[in-house]
Structures are given as C-alpha cells and as structure tokens.
Motif scaffolding. Structure first.
Motif, short mmCIF file in Angstrom:
data_model
loop_
_atom_site.label_atom_id
_atom_site.label_comp_id
_atom_site.label_asym_id
_atom_site.label_seq_id
_atom_site.Cartn_x
_atom_site.Cartn_y
_atom_site.Cartn_z
N TRP A 106 45.73 31.40 35.64
CA TRP A 106 46.88 31.05 34.82
C TRP A 106 47.99 30.48 35.70
O TRP A 106 48.64 29.50 35.33
CB TRP A 106 47.35 32.31 34.08
CG TRP A 106 48.40 32.02 33.07
CD1 TRP A 106 48.22 31.54 31.82
CD2 TRP A 106 49.80 32.20 33.22
NE1 TRP A 106 49.42 31.39 31.18
CE2 TRP A 106 50.41 31.79 32.02
CE3 TRP A 106 50.60 32.67 34.26
CZ2 TRP A 106 51.78 31.84 31.82
CZ3 TRP A 106 51.97 32.71 34.06
CH2 TRP A 106 52.54 32.31 32.85
N LEU A 107 48.17 31.09 36.86
CA LEU A 107 49.16 30.58 37.81
C LEU A 107 48.86 29.16 38.21
O LEU A 107 49.75 28.31 38.30
CB LEU A 107 49.17 31.46 39.07
CG LEU A 107 50.08 32.66 39.07
CD1 LEU A 107 50.08 33.31 40.44
CD2 LEU A 107 51.49 32.26 38.68
N LYS A 108 47.56 28.87 38.39
CA LYS A 108 47.18 27.52 38.76
C LYS A 108 47.61 26.53 37.69
O LYS A 108 48.11 25.45 37.99
CB LYS A 108 45.65 27.43 38.93
CG LYS A 108 45.17 27.82 40.30
CD LYS A 108 43.76 27.31 40.48
CE LYS A 108 42.84 28.45 40.86
NZ LYS A 108 41.44 28.07 40.81
N ILE B 226 42.32 36.29 35.96
CA ILE B 226 42.92 35.47 34.90
C ILE B 226 44.32 35.04 35.31
O ILE B 226 44.70 33.89 35.16
CB ILE B 226 42.98 36.26 33.58
CG1 ILE B 226 41.58 36.70 33.16
CG2 ILE B 226 43.58 35.40 32.49
CD1 ILE B 226 41.59 37.65 32.01
N TYR B 227 45.04 36.00 35.87
CA TYR B 227 46.41 35.71 36.28
C TYR B 227 46.43 34.60 37.32
O TYR B 227 47.25 33.68 37.25
CB TYR B 227 47.06 36.99 36.84
CG TYR B 227 48.48 36.79 37.30
CD1 TYR B 227 49.45 36.34 36.40
CD2 TYR B 227 48.85 37.06 38.62
CE1 TYR B 227 50.76 36.16 36.82
CE2 TYR B 227 50.15 36.87 39.04
CZ TYR B 227 51.10 36.43 38.14
OH TYR B 227 52.39 36.25 38.54
N ASN B 228 45.47 34.67 38.23
CA ASN B 228 45.36 33.65 39.25
C ASN B 228 45.13 32.26 38.65
O ASN B 228 45.79 31.28 39.00
CB ASN B 228 44.22 34.03 40.20
CG ASN B 228 44.15 33.10 41.38
OD1 ASN B 228 45.18 32.66 41.86
ND2 ASN B 228 42.93 32.80 41.82
#
Lengths: 327, 270
Positions: free
Chosen positions: A9-11, A5-7
């Motif tokens: 979200w970073l995108k 999810i964090y990945n």
C-alpha cells in the motif's frame, strides 16, 4: 500478512499515482459542477418562471389529476402517488428539485461516472501494479524475500482493493465539497425513488419506494465500488500477464471503452451480456434507468462480474506462481 | 522499501481500510434492498385480488358522469366513488366490485352519447347500484361561468339538461329495472362569492329539476349535496374552488353509504 499489505500500500501511495488521480478529480469535478449548474439554469429559463414553488404545486396538481384517469394501470398509480409524495416533500422542506444541493450532485456524479470515468481511473491505478515491478526490475528483489510468491501477489491485490476504496471515497468527498460551493450542502434526507424492476421489457413499478438520499448514495457507491473492484481485478490480471506498463494499461483501457461502446452499438447481440464490461452500470438498477441489453438483472450482472473476477484472480495467481523471473 | 514513512501515511492506511468497509457495506445494503424487492410480492397482491373479485362478485357498482365521480380534487385520487367502494368492501368482506365510467368534464349531452356504447350498456345491465354525478359542467359552462351569470343561456342549458337527464334515466331503467340509481344533486361552489344569491338560486332551480326527474322513477334516488358545501365551502372544496377536496368527497360518500345499504341489491335482500 498485514505488514506485507501495508508495504504494498505504501508503494502505491509513494508512486503518487493516487494523488495524480485526486488531481484529475480536482480539475474535472468543478467542470462537471459548472456544467450541471448551466443545465439547471437552462431548465429554469425554459420554464419561464423562477418561482419553482409555483411550478412544483402545478406539477403536483397535474399528477393528482392524472391519478384520477381511468386508463391508468394500478402500479403506475402507485408510482405517481410516490412521486407526488416526493414533490410534496420538496415543497414542504423548501427544496428546489432543479437545484437540490451537493448530495444530489454526488448521486448523479456516481451514476454517470460508474460506466467509464471511474473504471478508467481504476485502470490507471491498477494496470501496472505488477508489471511496473518488471519494468523497474524490482521484481527480483521482491521475490528473493523469504515470503511465498502467492502471499506477495495477494498483498498486492489487497492493497489495490484498499486504494480503489480510497479512490471512491475521495471521489465522493471531493464531489460533495466542490459542488456544495454552488449547490449548497443540504439535502441528505431528501427522498429518492428506487426499486424499479424490469420484466419482459416493461418497467415494473409496483416495488418502487422512497429512500432517504444518504442511504441511496451509500448504496450507489457500494454498487459502483463493486464495479470498480471487478475492473481492478481484471486489470490486476492483465498486469500480471503483460510485462510492460504501457501495454497493460492499453489493453485495459481498450477493454473498458469497447465494453461501453458495444453496449450502445449492439444491444441486441445477446452474447454481450456475458462480457464483463457491459455490466459496469450497476447503479442503473437502483435508479431505474432502462437497461439496454435484454435479460440483464442485478443478480445476473453481479454474477457475471464475480465470475470474471474469480477467473482473473485464478489466472493471475497461477501465472505468477509458475513464472520464471528472468528480467 | 522499509524506509520510515511520515506519520500521516501510516494513519491513512487504517483510514483506507475504513473506506473499504463502508463501501462494501454500501454494496451489501444495495443488494439487500434490490433483492428484497424481488422477493416479496408487496402491495401488488391487492390489485390482483380486486381483479379476481370482479369476476365472481355478488354486487356490482357502476359510476357514471363527470369529474366528481372521477374523483378530481381528492389528493388520493379516490373521490366519493372509491371511498364508498372501499368502505363497503371492508364491511361486506369484498363481495363488491365496481367500474367507474365517469369522464372528467363530461356534460349531460356527452353522457347520453356515452351511454349508447355497447360496452357501457352491458355494464349498466350488470349493475346493482349506479351512481351518477352530472350537470355541473352543463350549468357552470352553459351560464358562462358563474362570475358573470347569463340567466338566459343558463335557462336554455337547463332545458337541454332536463331532456338529457330524462333520456339517461330512461335508458338505465329500460336496460336494468332492478338497479337502484343514485343521482347526486348539484352544489354551489361559489357560495362565498359576491353573486352568491343568484348562483345559489340557479343551482336550486337545477336541483329541483333533478328532483322532479328522479320522482318519475321508483328506483331513482336524488342525493342532495347543496347543503354539504353551503356554509364552509373552503373547508370542503379543492384548491381549484370547484371540485370537492378529500373531506368534501368523504361527506358525499357518507351520505351515499346509508342509502346504498337501504337497497342492498338483489342478491342480499334482507
């Protein structure tokens, strides 16, 4: 799961789209604030006096006199009593109800923007979340990782929900900070009327009560958030189905706009109430604005939005799972 | 894709989760709020109770006259009439019903006209108690406001008023000779102004007239109010300096209640 999810979200953050949206808000909210300010000035000019305390006292007395009218139904009487209470509060706490501070603007802003403005921003945010991977060709490298497809999609969806929440928060904070420059920052505890209901085309006022404004704002943003999540979910599905960013955004924009247009144009067409985009104005149930289409209630609206969202998620996941990625 | 990001973006991530939680809490709260109101049939139950009482009640109170019976000036909108009703309902456990036919600003001539209506007459027939406030508008309009008292026109309107009062009481007693009629006397809202002597003398004259008319009937009671507002008019008058305020109405109600209990109507005679 959380790293995934964090990945994603970073995108989203990296794509800078949410910052573009913040920029849009930064430009538009001052304009709305100024417009609101002009309206208030207009009202003051029409009333002829700038001494709002005298006007308020006059309104209270007028309403007290209305109370003693014999033709008044009992539930109206309760409503008037509440609005007298509200006005008395304004008077006691030295709040000018026509220029009552930033929290009121925050409340009005969400009530007005929930039907079109915020959904459009959500569409901008969500419409290319999957399709852009196709456009950019990154979908292959994403799917060749040793993670199941549905997990990839789910993390995209959850990241989207997070961004929508951030968008709402930014809207609230910006509209508070910016409008406060003109209206002042006070007014969180001001009482607001809520609890209106509609039955057979009549406004039922017997449940009307006062809540402090901060609570009202929390509730209104909660409802608006639900609307935006539903819109985001539908855009999410479209972005899975359609491969081009422009096409998926176009489909969603058309759907959102036609939803609000249809509700205005053909409120008697009862089939409309099964259409998701006519249910965006959830905050109207809080503020007691008349609902255009017959047979709509909060539970019904939430039900319709939920059913559409669940269907959208199912379609999105099934399609994504089965798709051949060739591009 | 797994490049190192700046510190603030990784800080933003839990922050966005927090936004998510706050907003979903707001949503939860609003559904709670809106569904709660649909579930419980709150205060409206009261109203329906009163409605059903009206049909099978033992005692019936009727209000006639002007703004005083209407309750103008009382911030709750009750006036003496509803205050009396509520007090008696509490005591008698709700065997009392009432209808208030008073019209704000009504003069005695207009009340005579109103009493010719069929519906009004049928209500008078049903009533056990009838309370009337009438005359204030005759007096204070007829004399062209008391700031500049015109004694001649005041006297003229007094003659008319006496005639009307006679008609009103005659009509009531002929329609319903069991009902007890309570006529409130007039008070002087201007007793703290310069012309106090003249205005008070005038009000006293009118009160005497009411008293004399009332004396013609067995079941007509005059309830004086002059004394209630004499010494402390500001404490008991509304901001319009004409109508009583809530405290003033309470005083009127307190005067009326024991009198009503003296004649508890036909059904509960003790």
């Amino acid at each position: 799961m959380i790293p995934l999810i964090y990945n994603e979200w970073l995108k989203m953050v990296r794509k800078k789209r949410i910052w573009v949206i913040t920029l849009i808000l930064l430009v538009l909210i001052p304009i709305f604030t100024y417009a609101q300010f002009r309206t208030i000035q207009q009202t003051v000019a029409e009333m002829g006096t700038s001494d709002w305390r005298a006007l308020l006292q006059q309104q209270i007395i007028d309403q007290q006199n209305r109370l003693s009218s014999s033709r008044l139904p009992e539930e109206w009487r309760d409503w008037i009593k509440l609005s007298i209470q509200q006005q008395q509060y304004y008077l006691d706490h030295d709040i000018n109800p026509t220029a009552p501070g930033a929290p009121t603007f925050v409340r009005k802003f969400i009530e007005e923007s929930v039907s079109l403005f915020l959904p459009l921003l959500v569409v901008v945010l969500a419409a290319d979340i999957v399709s852009s991977e196709h456009t950019a060709g990154t979908i292959k490298s994403l799917l060749t990782r040793p993670v199941q497809r549905w997990k990839v999609l789910l993390s995209k969806y959850l990241a989207l929900l997070l961004s929508i929440s951030v968008l709402m928060m930014i809207t609230a904070i910006l509209s508070y900070l910016i409008s406060g420059v003109i209206f002042g920052y006070q007014g969180w505890n001001m009482p607001v009327l809520t609890g209106f209901q509609e039955q057979n085309g009549q406004l039922i006022t017997s449940f009307v009560h006062l809540v402090p404004q901060w609570k009202y704002i929390l509730m209104a943003y909660g409802l608006a958030w639900f609307t935006c999540v539903a819109v985001g979910t539908l855009s999410f599905m479209v972005s899975v189905l359609v491969r081009g960013t422009a096409a998926s955004m176009g489909v969603m924009l058309a759907a959102v706009i036609s939803g609000s247009l249809l509700a205005q144009l053909a409120p008697t067409w009862s089939m409309l109430k099964y259409f998701a985009f006519t249910h965006l104005r959830l905050t109207d149930y809080l503020s007691g604005k008349p609902i255009l289409i017959e047979g709509m209630s909060l539970s019904f609206s939430i039900l319709v939005l939920s059913v559409w969202s669940i269907l959208a998620i199912l379609i999105a996941f099934i399609t994504f799972q089965r798709r051949d990625v060739l591009a | 894709m797994k490049k190192r990001r700046l510190n603030w973006t990784s800080l933003l991530f839990p922050l966005s989760a927090l936004c998510f939680i706050v907003l979903s809490f707001g949503f939860f709260l609003s559904t709670q709020e809106l569904f709660k109101t649909t579930d419980q049939p709150k205060s409206s139950g009261n109203v329906q109770d009163q409605g059903s009482k009206l049909q099978d009640s033992d005692l019936f109170m009727l209000g006639l006259g002007d703004s005083l019976t209407r309750g103008i000036g009382d911030k709750t909108g009750d006036g003496y009439f509803d205050q009396v009703k509520k007090t008696l309902q509490a005591e008698k456990k709700g065997t009392l019903s009432s209808v208030n036919l008073a019209i704000s600003g009504q003069t005695s001539s207009e009340l005579v006209k109103q009493m010719k209506q069929e519906k009004v007459q049928s209500l008078i027939k049903k009533a056990d108690w009838i309370t009337i406030t009438i005359g204030g508008n005759d007096l204070f309009r007829g004399s062209g406001r008391l700031e500049s008292i015109d004694l001649k026109s005041a006297n003229q309107s007094k003659i008319q008023y006496e005639k009307n009062l006679h008609m009103i009481l005659d009509t009531i007693t002929s329609l319903n000779h069991d009902a007890v009629v309570y006529v409130f006397g007039l008070y002087n809202p201007f007793s703290d102004l310069a012309d106090e002597k003249t205005s008070s003398a005038l009000v006293a004259e009118w009160n005497l007239a009411i008293q004399q008319r009332a004396a013609d009937y067995d079941r007509v009671v005059m309830v004086p109010t002059f004394d209630l507002f004499q010494l402390q008019p500001n404490a008991y008058l509304y901001s319009d300096h004409f109508h009583p305020n809530q405290a003033g109405y309470t005083r009127m109600a307190n005067r009326l209640i024991p009198l009503l209990q003296d004649h508890p109507g036909e059904d509960t005679s003790k």
